[in-house]
Design an enzyme around this catalytic site. Structure first.
Site, PDB file in Angstrom:
ATOM      1  N   MET A  31       0.844  -1.194   0.000  1.00 21.19           N
ATOM      2  CA  MET A  31       0.000   0.000   0.000  1.00 21.19           C
ATOM      3  C   MET A  31       0.885   1.252   0.000  1.00 21.19           C
ATOM      4  O   MET A  31       0.446   2.349   0.355  1.00 21.19           O
ATOM      5  CB  MET A  31      -0.952   0.006   1.190  1.00 21.19           C
ATOM      6  CG  MET A  31      -1.978  -1.107   1.114  1.00 21.19           C
ATOM      7  SD  MET A  31      -3.546  -0.727   1.943  1.00 21.19           S
ATOM      8  CE  MET A  31      -3.017  -0.486   3.618  1.00 21.19           C
ATOM      9  N   ALA A  33       4.065   3.901   0.968  1.00 23.34           N
ATOM     10  CA  ALA A  33       4.779   4.381   2.161  1.00 23.34           C
ATOM     11  C   ALA A  33       5.889   3.377   2.498  1.00 23.34           C
ATOM     12  O   ALA A  33       5.999   2.864   3.604  1.00 23.34           O
ATOM     13  CB  ALA A  33       3.835   4.590   3.341  1.00 23.34           C
ATOM     14  N   HIS A  35       9.320   1.228   3.150  1.00 26.89           N
ATOM     15  CA  HIS A  35      10.505   1.323   4.011  1.00 26.89           C
ATOM     16  C   HIS A  35      11.371   0.098   3.754  1.00 26.89           C
ATOM     17  O   HIS A  35      11.088  -0.701   2.852  1.00 26.89           O
ATOM     18  CB  HIS A  35      10.110   1.448   5.492  1.00 26.89           C
ATOM     19  CG  HIS A  35       9.159   0.392   5.970  1.00 26.89           C
ATOM     20  ND1 HIS A  35       9.510  -0.934   6.074  1.00 26.89           N
ATOM     21  CD2 HIS A  35       7.864   0.458   6.375  1.00 26.89           C
ATOM     22  CE1 HIS A  35       8.496  -1.640   6.526  1.00 26.89           C
ATOM     23  NE2 HIS A  35       7.464  -0.824   6.713  1.00 26.89           N
ATOM     24  N   GLU A  36      12.437  -0.055   4.555  1.00 27.90           N
ATOM     25  CA  GLU A  36      13.392  -1.156   4.346  1.00 27.90           C
ATOM     26  C   GLU A  36      12.716  -2.531   4.369  1.00 27.90           C
ATOM     27  O   GLU A  36      13.150  -3.453   3.682  1.00 27.90           O
ATOM     28  CB  GLU A  36      14.487  -1.111   5.417  1.00 27.90           C
ATOM     29  CG  GLU A  36      15.518  -0.022   5.205  1.00 27.90           C
ATOM     30  CD  GLU A  36      16.262  -0.148   3.884  1.00 27.90           C
ATOM     31  OE1 GLU A  36      16.577  -1.286   3.473  1.00 27.90           O
ATOM     32  OE2 GLU A  36      16.498   0.881   3.246  1.00 27.90           O
ATOM     33  N   HIS A  38       9.762  -3.320   3.192  1.00 26.51           N
ATOM     34  CA  HIS A  38       9.203  -3.563   1.853  1.00 26.51           C
ATOM     35  C   HIS A  38      10.324  -3.880   0.852  1.00 26.51           C
ATOM     36  O   HIS A  38      10.187  -4.769   0.013  1.00 26.51           O
ATOM     37  CB  HIS A  38       8.451  -2.330   1.343  1.00 26.51           C
ATOM     38  CG  HIS A  38       7.236  -1.976   2.135  1.00 26.51           C
ATOM     39  ND1 HIS A  38       7.214  -0.918   3.008  1.00 26.51           N
ATOM     40  CD2 HIS A  38       5.997  -2.526   2.175  1.00 26.51           C
ATOM     41  CE1 HIS A  38       6.010  -0.838   3.566  1.00 26.51           C
ATOM     42  NE2 HIS A  38       5.261  -1.800   3.089  1.00 26.51           N
ATOM     43  N   GLN A  62     -10.333  -2.538   2.804  1.00 30.07           N
ATOM     44  CA  GLN A  62      -9.778  -3.163   4.015  1.00 30.07           C
ATOM     45  C   GLN A  62      -9.665  -2.184   5.176  1.00 30.07           C
ATOM     46  O   GLN A  62      -9.108  -2.508   6.219  1.00 30.07           O
ATOM     47  CB  GLN A  62      -8.431  -3.814   3.720  1.00 30.07           C
ATOM     48  CG  GLN A  62      -7.278  -2.877   3.409  1.00 30.07           C
ATOM     49  CD  GLN A  62      -6.066  -3.624   2.904  1.00 30.07           C
ATOM     50  OE1 GLN A  62      -6.066  -4.176   1.801  1.00 30.07           O
ATOM     51  NE2 GLN A  62      -5.017  -3.667   3.700  1.00 30.07           N
ATOM     52  N   VAL A 178      12.049  -7.836   9.063  1.00 31.53           N
ATOM     53  CA  VAL A 178      13.256  -6.995   9.088  1.00 31.53           C
ATOM     54  C   VAL A 178      13.222  -6.188  10.384  1.00 31.53           C
ATOM     55  O   VAL A 178      12.223  -5.547  10.697  1.00 31.53           O
ATOM     56  CB  VAL A 178      13.313  -6.057   7.863  1.00 31.53           C
ATOM     57  CG1 VAL A 178      14.552  -5.174   7.922  1.00 31.53           C
ATOM     58  CG2 VAL A 178      13.311  -6.866   6.576  1.00 31.53           C
ATOM     59  N   SER A 188       6.098   1.309   9.313  1.00 33.50           N
ATOM     60  CA  SER A 188       5.906   2.738   9.056  1.00 33.50           C
ATOM     61  C   SER A 188       5.381   3.423  10.326  1.00 33.50           C
ATOM     62  O   SER A 188       5.576   4.615  10.526  1.00 33.50           O
ATOM     63  CB  SER A 188       4.950   2.950   7.885  1.00 33.50           C
ATOM     64  OG  SER A 188       3.822   2.127   8.001  1.00 33.50           O
ATOM     65  N   ARG A 189       4.741   2.667  11.215  1.00 31.04           N
ATOM     66  CA  ARG A 189       4.224   3.246  12.467  1.00 31.04           C
ATOM     67  C   ARG A 189       5.343   3.681  13.410  1.00 31.04           C
ATOM     68  O   ARG A 189       5.117   4.510  14.296  1.00 31.04           O
ATOM     69  CB  ARG A 189       3.340   2.237  13.204  1.00 31.04           C
ATOM     70  CG  ARG A 189       2.096   1.857  12.437  1.00 31.04           C
ATOM     71  CD  ARG A 189       1.299   0.816  13.167  1.00 31.04           C
ATOM     72  NE  ARG A 189       0.207   0.332  12.328  1.00 31.04           N
ATOM     73  CZ  ARG A 189      -0.896  -0.213  12.787  1.00 31.04           C
ATOM     74  NH1 ARG A 189      -1.062  -0.360  14.082  1.00 31.04           N
ATOM     75  NH2 ARG A 189      -1.834  -0.625  11.975  1.00 31.04           N
TER      76      ARG A 189
END
Length: 282
Positions: A31, A33, A35-36, A38, A62, A178, A188-189
């Site tokens: 979705m 945003a 980060h490492e 992903h 969702q 990870v 991401s949070r």
């Protein structure tokens, strides 16, 4: 050079040519945003396929709360930059109208208890939305392999059940969580946590490690109690749930049965941020 497609037709035409040429295709649904965590999925996908397709689509079906959908971060320029540097082959970036046409057929799939326990209980209807969009992406890309992060373990089990029900020729590749060098699962949070909060959140990893070290010699109830104590000792952490479960059904385990596999699931709140983590035990 990464190819970017925004319509189903363009993507399908391009992939048909690659398939004709005998290329093995991997799908990494996201979705955005990114980060490492992903990017590690892209890297894992590159190991098991010739062509990697990453999709970025903030799926409305969702989300339980329209405000959450509205607030969901969409840093698309940065996402494209990250995927380009990761040497992703194809980015599919459809609109909502492209994925959900006006004549959309209502979707429901019988996921059994997986739909109503743990994350299913906390977010009613969430997994119906997840399976709906993943099924659409599978039908569009016809991947040989789909890569998902272990961090969303229940989601993987839900998608595997959907694959079994629909009898799809897709293999799920579960990619390891990870973590930061200290052990915090990347999310991401985490951006909403201060440095002090991130140190506090390491108690989740310690809690899961306590279970891992004692499994399977120690009784399950004792393992769970020990893990909860680790969080209590840290303080200022609100536990939502912690459980040792049989891996495929995610039903809570009371004893360890030979031939079955198990996972420890954990969700806790730190400084108003809901953190999800897990550890595969066997």
């Amino acid at each position: 050079m990464m190819e970017i497609f925004e319509t189903k037709k363009q993507l399908q035409t391009h992939l048909a040519d690659l398939r004709q040429a005998g290329k093995k295709i991997a799908l990494v649904p996201t979705m955005g945003a990114l980060h490492e965590g992903h990017l590690s999925l892209i890297s894992e996908a590159q190991k098991v396929a010739d062509i990697v397709v990453c999709s970025i689509f903030v799926n409305p079906t969702q989300f339980n709360d329209p405000k959450d959908l509205e607030k969901y971060p969409r840093p698309i320029e940065n996402d494209i930059k990250l995927l380009t540097s990761a040497k992703c082959d194809i980015l599919f970036m459809p609109t909502v109208a492209e994925m959900y046409p006006a004549d959309e057929t209502p979707w429901h799939i019988n996921l059994g208890a997986l739909d109503s326990i743990w994350e299913g209980e906390k977010r009613p209807g969430h997994f119906q939305g997840v399976t709906q969009v993943v099924y659409k992406l599978f039908m569009l890309t016809l991947p040989d392999v789909a890569c998902f992060g272990q961090k969303d373990f229940q989601q993987i089990m839900v998608i595997q059940k959907m694959i079994d029900i629909k009898q799809l020729p897709v293999t799920i590749h579960i990619c390891p969580i990870v973590r930061s060098p200290e052990g915090l699962a990347l999310s991401s949070r985490n951006m909403r946590l201060s440095e002090a909060d991130k140190i506090k959140a390491l108690a989740l990893y310690r809690s899961l490690n306590t279970i891992k070290k004692g499994f399977p010699q120690t009784a399950i109830a004792q393992l769970e109690e020990n893990a909860e104590q680790v969080l209590a000792d840290e303080g200022e952490i609100t536990l939502e749930y912690l459980a040792i479960c049989e891996s495929t059904t995610l039903s809570p385990a009371t004893t360890i049965e030979p031939g079955k596999s198990y996972v420890a699931l954990l969700v806790a709140w730190v400084a108003g941020v809901r953190l999800i983590d897990n550890m595969i035990l066997s």
